[in-house]
Design an enzyme around this catalytic site. Structure first.
Site, PDB file in Angstrom:
ATOM      1  N   CYS A   1      14.578 -27.055 -12.432  1.00 27.22           N
ATOM      2  CA  CYS A   1      15.797 -26.906 -11.631  1.00 27.22           C
ATOM      3  C   CYS A   1      16.654 -25.782 -12.177  1.00 27.22           C
ATOM      4  O   CYS A   1      16.883 -25.683 -13.380  1.00 27.22           O
ATOM      5  CB  CYS A   1      16.576 -28.213 -11.595  1.00 27.22           C
ATOM      6  SG  CYS A   1      16.862 -28.922 -13.200  1.00 27.22           S
ATOM      7  N   VAL A   2      17.085 -24.921 -11.285  1.00 26.39           N
ATOM      8  CA  VAL A   2      17.902 -23.772 -11.703  1.00 26.39           C
ATOM      9  C   VAL A   2      19.261 -23.805 -11.050  1.00 26.39           C
ATOM     10  O   VAL A   2      19.439 -24.265  -9.968  1.00 26.39           O
ATOM     11  CB  VAL A   2      17.229 -22.413 -11.366  1.00 26.39           C
ATOM     12  CG1 VAL A   2      16.218 -22.065 -12.449  1.00 26.39           C
ATOM     13  CG2 VAL A   2      16.559 -22.451 -10.030  1.00 26.39           C
TER      14      VAL A   2
END
Length: 98
Positions: free
Chosen positions: A97-98
């Protein structure tokens, strides 16, 4: 405007070795992305982290590394911070997840 090294579809350098501070700033400029001194300092810290640990940190770890509150880092970047940090820092794309 300087000639930028080759970038992939997401705007990341295809060759990390071509990164310089000048290239990083020119990439942000080409993307109309505003980099102030605080953001730039975080980009350099991410490079330091990468050199030390050989990976791009998840935001939680990175905020700790900066000794900052995670939400302060998010507020500064107005977006998932690791994406622009790694992109303009000439680092690999963050995974997960960014």
């Amino acid at each position: 405007m300087m000639n930028l090294p080759e970038r992939d579809g997401d705007g990341y350098l295809t060759d990390m070795g071509e990164w310089t501070e000048e290239v990083g700033r020119a990439m942000a400029q080409a993307d109309n992305f505003e980099l102030d001194d605080v953001k730039w300092a975080q980009i350099l810290k991410a490079r330091e982290y990468y050199e030390e640990f050989g990976s791009v940190p998840p935001i939680r770890k990175f905020a700790k590394y900066l000794e900052e509150e995670q939400n302060a880092v998010f507020k500064l970047w107005m977006t998932g911070p690791m994406k622009p940090i790694t992109k303009y820092g000439g680092l690999p794309k963050p995974t997960g997840c960014v």
